[in-house]
Design a protein around this motif. Sequence first.
Motif, mmCIF file in Angstrom:
data_model
loop_
_atom_site.group_PDB
_atom_site.id
_atom_site.type_symbol
_atom_site.label_atom_id
_atom_site.label_comp_id
_atom_site.label_asym_id
_atom_site.label_seq_id
_atom_site.Cartn_x
_atom_site.Cartn_y
_atom_site.Cartn_z
ATOM 1 N N ALA A 96 0.836 -1.206 0.000
ATOM 2 C CA ALA A 96 0.000 0.000 0.000
ATOM 3 C C ALA A 96 0.869 1.253 0.000
ATOM 4 O O ALA A 96 0.551 2.239 -0.682
ATOM 5 N N THR A 97 1.959 1.214 0.744
ATOM 6 C CA THR A 97 2.877 2.349 0.776
ATOM 7 C C THR A 97 3.488 2.586 -0.599
ATOM 8 O O THR A 97 3.527 3.723 -1.098
ATOM 9 N N ALA A 98 3.942 1.506 -1.232
ATOM 10 C CA ALA A 98 4.559 1.623 -2.552
ATOM 11 C C ALA A 98 3.565 2.111 -3.595
ATOM 12 O O ALA A 98 3.944 2.804 -4.548
ATOM 13 N N ALA A 99 2.286 1.760 -3.416
ATOM 14 C CA ALA A 99 1.262 2.169 -4.381
ATOM 15 C C ALA A 99 0.833 3.616 -4.190
ATOM 16 O O ALA A 99 0.074 4.143 -5.011
ATOM 17 N N GLY A 100 1.267 4.254 -3.113
ATOM 18 C CA GLY A 100 0.965 5.665 -2.903
ATOM 19 C C GLY A 100 -0.232 5.950 -2.032
ATOM 20 O O GLY A 100 -0.730 7.089 -2.014
ATOM 21 N N ALA A 101 -0.715 4.944 -1.294
ATOM 22 C CA ALA A 101 -1.846 5.173 -0.397
ATOM 23 C C ALA A 101 -1.474 6.195 0.677
ATOM 24 O O ALA A 101 -0.308 6.347 1.042
ATOM 25 N N ASP A 102 -2.487 6.896 1.184
ATOM 26 C CA ASP A 102 -2.269 7.898 2.226
ATOM 27 C C ASP A 102 -2.364 7.312 3.619
ATOM 28 O O ASP A 102 -1.942 7.940 4.593
ATOM 29 N N GLY A 103 -2.945 6.124 3.747
ATOM 30 C CA GLY A 103 -3.100 5.476 5.043
ATOM 31 C C GLY A 103 -3.634 4.073 4.825
ATOM 32 O O GLY A 103 -3.933 3.672 3.693
ATOM 33 N N VAL A 104 -3.748 3.307 5.915
ATOM 34 C CA VAL A 104 -4.258 1.940 5.799
ATOM 35 C C VAL A 104 -5.272 1.669 6.902
ATOM 36 O O VAL A 104 -5.264 2.304 7.965
ATOM 37 N N LEU A 105 -6.146 0.704 6.607
ATOM 38 C CA LEU A 105 -7.091 0.171 7.586
ATOM 39 C C LEU A 105 -6.632 -1.243 7.910
ATOM 40 O O LEU A 105 -6.652 -2.119 7.035
ATOM 41 N N LEU A 106 -6.215 -1.476 9.154
ATOM 42 C CA LEU A 106 -5.724 -2.783 9.567
ATOM 43 C C LEU A 106 -6.899 -3.667 9.943
ATOM 44 O O LEU A 106 -7.576 -3.433 10.948
ATOM 45 N N LEU A 107 -7.141 -4.700 9.117
ATOM 46 C CA LEU A 107 -8.247 -5.623 9.322
ATOM 47 C C LEU A 107 -7.893 -6.644 10.411
ATOM 48 O O LEU A 107 -6.722 -6.818 10.747
ATOM 49 N N PRO A 108 -8.897 -7.344 10.970
ATOM 50 C CA PRO A 108 -8.622 -8.324 12.029
ATOM 51 C C PRO A 108 -7.666 -9.415 11.559
ATOM 52 O O PRO A 108 -7.605 -9.743 10.373
ATOM 53 N N PRO A 109 -6.918 -10.005 12.493
ATOM 54 C CA PRO A 109 -5.987 -11.076 12.118
ATOM 55 C C PRO A 109 -6.720 -12.300 11.600
ATOM 56 O O PRO A 109 -7.872 -12.562 11.972
ATOM 57 N N TYR A 110 -6.051 -13.032 10.753
ATOM 58 C CA TYR A 110 -6.654 -14.195 10.108
ATOM 59 C C TYR A 110 -6.863 -15.334 11.096
ATOM 60 O O TYR A 110 -5.924 -15.746 11.789
ATOM 61 N N LEU A 111 -8.076 -15.843 11.209
ATOM 62 C CA LEU A 111 -8.449 -17.116 11.823
ATOM 63 C C LEU A 111 -8.337 -17.169 13.346
ATOM 64 O O LEU A 111 -9.266 -17.580 14.023
ATOM 65 N N VAL A 112 -7.206 -16.723 13.901
ATOM 66 C CA VAL A 112 -6.950 -16.955 15.321
ATOM 67 C C VAL A 112 -7.731 -15.982 16.196
ATOM 68 O O VAL A 112 -8.080 -14.876 15.777
ATOM 69 N N THR A 113 -8.015 -16.414 17.422
ATOM 70 C CA THR A 113 -8.598 -15.554 18.441
ATOM 71 C C THR A 113 -7.576 -15.345 19.540
ATOM 72 O O THR A 113 -6.643 -16.134 19.701
ATOM 73 N N SER A 114 -7.763 -14.278 20.314
ATOM 74 C CA SER A 114 -6.806 -13.983 21.375
ATOM 75 C C SER A 114 -7.452 -13.052 22.388
ATOM 76 O O SER A 114 -8.648 -12.729 22.310
ATOM 77 N N THR A 115 -6.664 -12.598 23.330
ATOM 78 C CA THR A 115 -7.084 -11.629 24.335
ATOM 79 C C THR A 115 -6.909 -10.216 23.785
ATOM 80 O O THR A 115 -6.231 -10.018 22.764
ATOM 81 N N PRO A 116 -7.485 -9.203 24.441
ATOM 82 C CA PRO A 116 -7.202 -7.827 24.005
ATOM 83 C C PRO A 116 -5.707 -7.515 23.980
ATOM 84 O O PRO A 116 -5.231 -6.811 23.083
ATOM 85 N N GLU A 117 -4.968 -8.059 24.941
ATOM 86 C CA GLU A 117 -3.516 -7.838 24.963
ATOM 87 C C GLU A 117 -2.846 -8.513 23.766
ATOM 88 O O GLU A 117 -1.891 -7.979 23.190
ATOM 89 N N GLY A 118 -3.366 -9.691 23.382
ATOM 90 C CA GLY A 118 -2.825 -10.364 22.209
ATOM 91 C C GLY A 118 -3.111 -9.599 20.931
ATOM 92 O O GLY A 118 -2.257 -9.523 20.037
ATOM 93 N N ILE A 119 -4.310 -9.030 20.835
ATOM 94 C CA ILE A 119 -4.643 -8.206 19.663
ATOM 95 C C ILE A 119 -3.762 -6.970 19.612
ATOM 96 O O ILE A 119 -3.295 -6.553 18.540
ATOM 97 N N LEU A 120 -3.501 -6.374 20.756
ATOM 98 C CA LEU A 120 -2.590 -5.225 20.803
ATOM 99 C C LEU A 120 -1.206 -5.634 20.306
ATOM 100 O O LEU A 120 -0.556 -4.888 19.551
ATOM 101 N N GLY A 121 -0.753 -6.827 20.698
ATOM 102 C CA GLY A 121 0.537 -7.321 20.210
ATOM 103 C C GLY A 121 0.534 -7.521 18.703
ATOM 104 O O GLY A 121 1.523 -7.215 18.016
#
Length: 307
Positions: free
Chosen positions: A96-121
């Motif tokens: 996205a950076t190389a393509a010239g985007a101004d920002g990104v939206l970080l989608l949820p991680p694939y498949l796995v579940t975790s704690t809020p602390e794990g998501i922060l990691g």
Amino acid sequence: MDLQAALVPPLSFPLTPFTEDDRVDAEVLSAHVDQQVAAGTAAVFIACGTGEFTALSREEYRQVVSTAVKTVAGRIPVFAGVGGGPATAREYLADATAAGADGVLLLPPYLVTSTPEGILGHIRYAVRDSELPVIVYQRANARLSPATALALLDLPQVVGLKDGLGDVEQMQRIVATVRTSGHPRAAEFAFLNGLPTAELSARAYRAIGIASYSSAVHSFAPDLAHAFARALDTGDDALADALLAAFLLPLADLRDQVPGYAVALVKAAARLEGLPVGPVRPPLVEPSPEHVERLARIIAAGRAVLA
């Protein structure tokens, strides 16, 4: 980038058009994005949920983001969806950076579940080398607590949080925790309502300090999307209620009939409006002919309110 100005609703999440032989249709995509900008959206979020991020190859992703950036040509900010596992998200972020985007939206991680602390990691790992502003999408298996949401402010790359869970009380806790924290970035940190058909919850989210929202409606009927947003801004409750009753509530009822209709119906609606965006990719399924007919009546009812 003035983030607050860039996140004035309704925000556009364009579709990804496919040709009959299953390629990305860059020409239709460019026309679609140009229409979205001309209609008055403040920012474009490309290759996200409505844009079928998970259905794209990495090469197609680069094509979609670069096409959007070239089409927008600096008129408004372009955010690109990034996701998958933490290492994969970093690779997409680099694309996205190389393509010239101004920002990104970080989608949820694939498949796995975790704690809020794990998501922060996960967020820390995914964005640690980012040169772009990042908005984190809280949804499904990516759930933050007020404490972990506040910790996002210590990541300079992270500029906002988009909520797709719909727990208003929890979001009130998060917003209040951030805004009253005394953190140097507390006032500028952005919050977005990212629920499907977010217009339905826009009033409730405004009441807790979240005015920005994504609008799938903008992808096929920007006139209706902007009319509703103006009604909220001006306190025209009669118009807002009329659009809810005639258009938005029936649209949401139809959307809830089949899993995946939050995207498939939007594509069908765009085709009804004359934009040849092609089909959705699996595992999404196309709306039945009966549902497409019902969709056409719902859109017509919304326009009748404006008339």
